[in-house]
Design an enzyme around this catalytic site. Structure first.
Site, short mmCIF file in Angstrom:
data_model
loop_
_atom_site.label_atom_id
_atom_site.label_comp_id
_atom_site.label_asym_id
_atom_site.label_seq_id
_atom_site.Cartn_x
_atom_site.Cartn_y
_atom_site.Cartn_z
N LEU B 230 115.93 1.63 18.53
CA LEU B 230 115.91 0.19 18.35
C LEU B 230 116.77 -0.53 19.40
O LEU B 230 117.92 -0.18 19.60
CB LEU B 230 116.44 -0.12 16.94
CG LEU B 230 116.17 -1.53 16.43
CD1 LEU B 230 114.70 -1.76 16.24
CD2 LEU B 230 116.93 -1.74 15.14
N ASP B 231 116.21 -1.54 20.03
CA ASP B 231 116.92 -2.38 20.99
C ASP B 231 117.43 -1.62 22.21
O ASP B 231 118.36 -2.05 22.89
CB ASP B 231 118.09 -3.13 20.32
CG ASP B 231 117.62 -3.98 19.15
OD1 ASP B 231 116.48 -4.46 19.20
OD2 ASP B 231 118.40 -4.16 18.21
#
Lengths: 286, 286, 286, 286
Positions: B230-231
């Protein structure tokens, strides 16, 4: 220019405090308000106040000890505030710590000479001899404290020198040494560092390399108070520039110089203009 | 407007490649170059090339399979490149995934209608019904895949819908669900997300709250490819705004909307214009 | 949310006025100050003051006519000020005038719906039918006043419609007609225009073409009050973007849309938030 | 660092020229292209080309006179271009003209010493003695040509000095004298000026005062070639900063220094890097 003073207040937020403060400023201090800023941190119910004023009657400047004013004592009892009065014509004494790169040093000196920074630069201290000629050219004392392995001794010498020159604040103008926990505690809230990364991203060493590896499209620099935890201190000022797609790390470093010198000057200026309040790890700027 | 094509090349860097490519483009493809960009990543000795061209003779457009050109086969043998030809008049099909906030959805639709985004918006999918009227107003199919607890089933339905609509790319326009590793792998390099923080700072949840707590003086948003981590995906575009000292988290959120919609549009545009090369976790934009 | 009020004062600069005002606010109005801004134009020795406050006791809001307060009358006699009190929960009625381009219209509507603009959009008026569907979608009355040759009649109809809807302010959201001197005088200080050039450069028609011809490296847009002299009114807000070297005029126009919609929203917001003082042709924003 | 060369071409736009040029560069000059930029001004059907390259074989650098290459002569016959070859290791000689303010002088010197500007600063000339110590500190010749009333004589002396030092380019680093038409014609395209206003707004004297009076919300500075018509020359670079509402003209002047020094450096850099083409009064930057 007439003399100017700054009154700073921090306390728990309560209604009526602004009216009380402006009333005291006018009725008791005889101060003509030049500008007034305040901020209430609603999360923490804390009130911050900064007022620059000039005495209507120059012959009767405000007393240095505000507790001599009965009305101040009264209000102090009610609001239990932390209050400070500064005579802004007294330039704070600032020491510059540098290593080998000169762009921040030049900028701090030139912006002080222009009058943009309200500082009395008292000395330039370094772990290298490289920048001595610049200090000399501008008539500033320069001392070389080489890093010989005994870090504690080097830092002790450096700190003794700060005391000798009566330094009240320290600007780390790309000083490439980590200060000890003891030092940052003794000088808490008075040492301003420039980190060449957009904090909290890219802490620690070689931030431009980290930024290039991560492929960010904007790079930045951060002025912050030095604390025991490296690059974790309250942030004073930040600036950024977009990076072009074909820049190498070298391009990042080159372009970064301009934002580094910008943020160290702006961060130090906010501090010297007495505009910064520290609270819960944040630097609140009025 | 005459038809336009994009030729993209990535390969190990070797001298003479630009002359070879422009020669092929002119002599064999009959292409008139509109613009040409290239970049050599010196760290990795890798060459990237993007050229937009228009056929001099519209009656003989370039063949879709470049291997039909003997000269191309020759060069391909030498340079072992990864080559792609795109007909830019073919608008890529893009699905929009949304939740409840509408500013990114409106922006993507309006910028597509203006012609700024070269996209064929094929559907709007959501875990909430909230934004259905917007899709309807603009004549876009809308489907609601509520999050009922069985995440895998919800995602499977969503993915089936993407296939039904022939979606080639996905824009996560403030879609507040985490996609599974399987999904991001199957759609690798084709899902663009907007994160409302200046990556790599403030990953994860509530980035504006994190930024306020840390006391940063500038906030940002980031468009990046969605990946399993994520990210952490390659960054396409970032933008920032300074924050005022008296802003609350609410002020950060409000001001952040404009940079969120900006970065999702610009990031998606770079992708759709075929300007992005992925290499070692970085998005190289030509 | 508790009710909020704004007190605005303009008068000749005299010492002590801030203390008097904050004292009146607290002692007589029972107002808890949320924020307070002031500015003294030293060139013209003129003082401007803006204070947002909330009544400590909601049951006793401030009286609409400040002259009912004896202390206010006293101060008014001394300072001869121009004072206004606004109840900020009353949303000003704003009419939107448009022609054929929709980006400013969408932006004004969306920013109002988000609550960023404290406006009650009362109608959309246009010399073309083009944008009627947008008004309809958002539930706003739309009227078409075509330009048939008799400009005076068209403007009279338009003005009658403004009166019918009780419009207090007008936003010219890329309305491509020049308003008469009579109109701008009757609506003086209440009509906000967006000019697609960085005023005072590039007044008049086709500012992007002018900018391209002159070879500027940055283009801008300007929100200003409409006055009899076209593009000469007080400037509320400006924004700019750098232009790339290979952009045509078309590129300028395309990129300009984003700054046009930004400045019309920000300019109108400053006006509606009662933050603007007009003095000697300048818009002073507190 | 291997030697680098720049090939610049301007001519009427015709298809195939890019392939011809890159072929010549590779086959005849033996040049490995580092970067290549081109631009076609569609309004004027004019093609501009800039290529930085390094010889594959350092022992055989490109010949200074390109007409010695038969292939070049052939192409030249077809395209009738204006072609120039530059050895980028030869630093252009630049004279600095100054008056009393030092910020642009310091910046130009420091950016040259850092290597950011590829210049050989040959002398500092001034109508005042004020800045002589700075030149001396950095080891640059300084000459004082006071303005005694006979402007023509002063300018003649100044020009003689430029010749003595072999100056090829001149940077007007806040030189507060207007140069004669004869001077600007003789030095056409080689004198870079910084104007402390956002041209074409605020031409002429006291631009910050003009800007304050007009109430603009953003101020700027402009680097441009000096021409006979004051402040009308082709624009090289511009930069801006927002101004705060409570700034006086003095604040504009103070803040303006940073953008003045920025634009003079960036404008000069573009010129020295051979990236600028002049055409129809515009400076086209590749």
């Amino acid at each position: 220019m007439p003399p100017q003073y700054a009154l700073r207040i921090a306390c728990a937020d309560r209604p009526g405090i602004l009216a009380a403060l402006t009333g005291f400023l006018w009725n008791d201090l005889g101060g003509n308000i030049l500008d007034l800023n305040h901020y209430t941190d609603d999360e923490n119910a804390r009130f911050f106040f900064l007022c620059r004023f000039t005495p209507l009657n120059e012959a009767s400047p405000p007393r240095a000890d505000l507790m001599e004013y009965p009305r101040f004592r009264e209000l102090h009892e009610i609001y239990e505030w932390d209050a400070r009065l500064y005579d802004l014509s007294v330039k704070p004494r600032v020491a510059l710590l540098v290593s080998k790169t000169d762009h921040c040093l030049y900028e701090l000196i030139l912006k002080t000479r222009e009058g943009y920074l309200n500082a009395d630069l008292c000395c330039v201290l370094s772990n290298h001899e490289t920048l001595a000629p610049i200090a000399r050219y501008f008539g500033l004392p320069f001392h070389h404290f080489p890093m010989t392995g005994d870090r504690a001794a080097q830092e002790a010498n450096l700190e003794a020198s700060l005391r000798d020159y009566g330094a009240e604040n320290v600007a780390l103008a790309r000083y490439m040494q980590i200060l000890s926990a003891g030092f940052t505690q003794r000088w808490s809230g008075r040492v301003i560092n420039v980190h060449h990364g957009f904090l909290p991203a890219f802490k620690g060493a070689r931030p431009y390399h980290q930024a290039w590896e991560r492929g960010v499209k904007i790079i930045g620099a951060t002025a912050h108070y030095a604390t025991e935890d490296l690059d974790e201190g309250p942030i004073l000022y930040q600036d950024v520039i977009p990076v072009k797609n074909n820049w190498s790390v070298k391009g990042f470093i080159e372009a970064g110089r301009d934002i580094e010198r910008k943020v160290i000057v702006e961060g130090l200026k906010l501090h010297l203009d007495r505009r910064v309040f520290l609270h819960h790890g944040r630097a609140i700027v009025l």
